[in-house]
Write an enzyme that holds these catalytic residues in place. Structure first.
Site, mmCIF file in Angstrom:
data_model
loop_
_atom_site.group_PDB
_atom_site.id
_atom_site.type_symbol
_atom_site.label_atom_id
_atom_site.label_comp_id
_atom_site.label_asym_id
_atom_site.label_seq_id
_atom_site.Cartn_x
_atom_site.Cartn_y
_atom_site.Cartn_z
ATOM 1 N N GLU A 49 -8.586 -6.428 4.968
ATOM 2 C CA GLU A 49 -7.283 -6.447 4.269
ATOM 3 C C GLU A 49 -7.346 -7.575 3.258
ATOM 4 O O GLU A 49 -7.294 -8.753 3.619
ATOM 5 C CB GLU A 49 -6.145 -6.672 5.274
ATOM 6 C CG GLU A 49 -4.774 -6.764 4.606
ATOM 7 C CD GLU A 49 -3.672 -7.167 5.586
ATOM 8 O OE1 GLU A 49 -3.752 -6.825 6.794
ATOM 9 O OE2 GLU A 49 -2.724 -7.857 5.144
ATOM 10 N N ARG A 53 -2.269 -12.490 -2.235
ATOM 11 C CA ARG A 53 -1.724 -13.857 -2.234
ATOM 12 C C ARG A 53 -2.364 -14.748 -3.288
ATOM 13 O O ARG A 53 -1.954 -15.889 -3.459
ATOM 14 C CB ARG A 53 -1.945 -14.490 -0.862
ATOM 15 C CG ARG A 53 -0.953 -13.974 0.119
ATOM 16 C CD ARG A 53 -1.220 -14.509 1.501
ATOM 17 N NE ARG A 53 -0.842 -13.494 2.431
ATOM 18 C CZ ARG A 53 -0.810 -13.642 3.732
ATOM 19 N NH1 ARG A 53 -1.190 -14.779 4.282
ATOM 20 N NH2 ARG A 53 -0.433 -12.649 4.497
ATOM 21 N N LYS A 137 2.735 -2.786 11.402
ATOM 22 C CA LYS A 137 2.306 -4.175 11.600
ATOM 23 C C LYS A 137 3.449 -4.938 12.269
ATOM 24 O O LYS A 137 4.608 -4.786 11.860
ATOM 25 C CB LYS A 137 1.979 -4.755 10.224
ATOM 26 C CG LYS A 137 1.830 -6.257 10.135
ATOM 27 C CD LYS A 137 1.298 -6.624 8.755
ATOM 28 C CE LYS A 137 1.443 -8.106 8.471
ATOM 29 N NZ LYS A 137 0.249 -8.661 7.829
HETATM 30 C C1 3PG Z 1 -0.857 -11.829 7.767
HETATM 31 O O1 3PG Z 1 -0.368 -11.629 6.665
HETATM 32 O O2 3PG Z 1 -1.191 -10.886 8.490
HETATM 33 C C2 3PG Z 1 -0.944 -13.217 8.272
HETATM 34 O O3 3PG Z 1 -0.655 -14.162 7.317
HETATM 35 C C3 3PG Z 1 -2.164 -13.554 9.025
HETATM 36 O O4 3PG Z 1 -1.734 -14.551 9.848
HETATM 37 P P1 3PG Z 1 -2.691 -15.679 10.417
HETATM 38 O O5 3PG Z 1 -3.113 -16.510 9.227
HETATM 39 O O6 3PG Z 1 -1.828 -16.442 11.379
HETATM 40 O O7 3PG Z 1 -3.862 -15.000 11.059
#
Ligand code: 3PG
Length: 221
Positions: A49, A53, A137
């Site tokens: 994924e 960002r 999700k």
């Molecule tokens: C996402 O968008 O799925 C999260 O930001 C991932 O979260 P994590 O950095 O706590 O793994």
């Protein structure tokens, strides 16, 4: 864990079935994306994924979709309706949103791409289910109640299945994966920012190998 060939990613359920862990990835440079994805593949992780960002996100999706055979490429952090067509044009095979406001949900469902829409509450989960999606999700998983929240959801909504992300770690991933309503988990720990910045693809491969081993060591409850 069933293994889904790349060409058969047609539904959100297919996305959940590729791997026990979906790496949630930020790249600052488009050039980082292909070697990073190849390292994940060597470690046995066949899905990525790539998030929007960073400014490099869209180019990274395009590069991996074009150059890394065997990798299922999704677009993450899709937060605006207009981004849906952009990631589809870039070659994304699925879309992930952190939340599900109506116009975004409509655009993403309308794209025809498999969608993991983000939900953190039961009302959001039921809104997504009303749009015809039973896989989604769960975000931010730990901050929204974690494993016990998902266990509680299984009572009224046994048909819903989740990819929890947000605070999932190597330490708690197995506990999430053991839940009957969890198909896979997502997390950023496979691609630490410092390792990506210095091109330490060996480290990424090691983390991917450990994550892909979660499949064989997870017994449903
Ligand atoms: C996402 O968008 O799925 C999260 O930001 C991932 O979260 P994590 O950095 O706590 O793994």
């Amino acid at each position: 864990m069933t293994s889904t060939p790349t060409h058969e990613i047609r539904t959100p359920a297919d996305v959940l079935a590729v791997s026990p862990v979906i790496p949630v990835v930020v790249v600052e440079e488009v050039e980082q994306a292909v070697p990073l994805a190849q390292a994940l593949l060597r470690g046995g992780i066949r899905v990525i994924e790539l998030t929007l960002r960073s400014e490099a996100g869209l180019g990274a999706i395009e590069a991996v979709a074009r150059e890394v055979e065997g990798m299922v490429v999704g677009a993450g952090t899709v937060v605006a309706p207009a981004q849906v067509q952009q990631v589809k044009d870039a070659g994304a095979q699925f879309v992930v949103t952190p939340g599900s406001p109506p116009r975004l949900l409509e655009a993403a469902v309308g794209s025809g791409l498999p969608l993991l829409a983000g939900a953190g509450t039961l009302t959001e989960m039921l809104t997504i289910a009303e749009a015809g999606l039973t896989e989604m999700k769960f975000f931010p998983a730990e901050a929204s109640g974690g494993r016990s929240y998902l266990s509680s959801v299984a009572g009224p909504c046994p048909q819903l299945r989740f990819c929890p992300t947000g605070g999932v770690t190597p330490g708690n991933a197995r506990d999430y994966l053991a839940l009957p309503n969890v198909g896979c988990v997502g997390g950023s720990w496979l691609t630490p920012r410092d390792a990506v910045a210095r091109g330490d693809w060996g480290r990424v491969e090691e983390l991917a190998a450990a994550a892909s081993a979660l499949a064989s060591s997870t017994a449903p409850e």
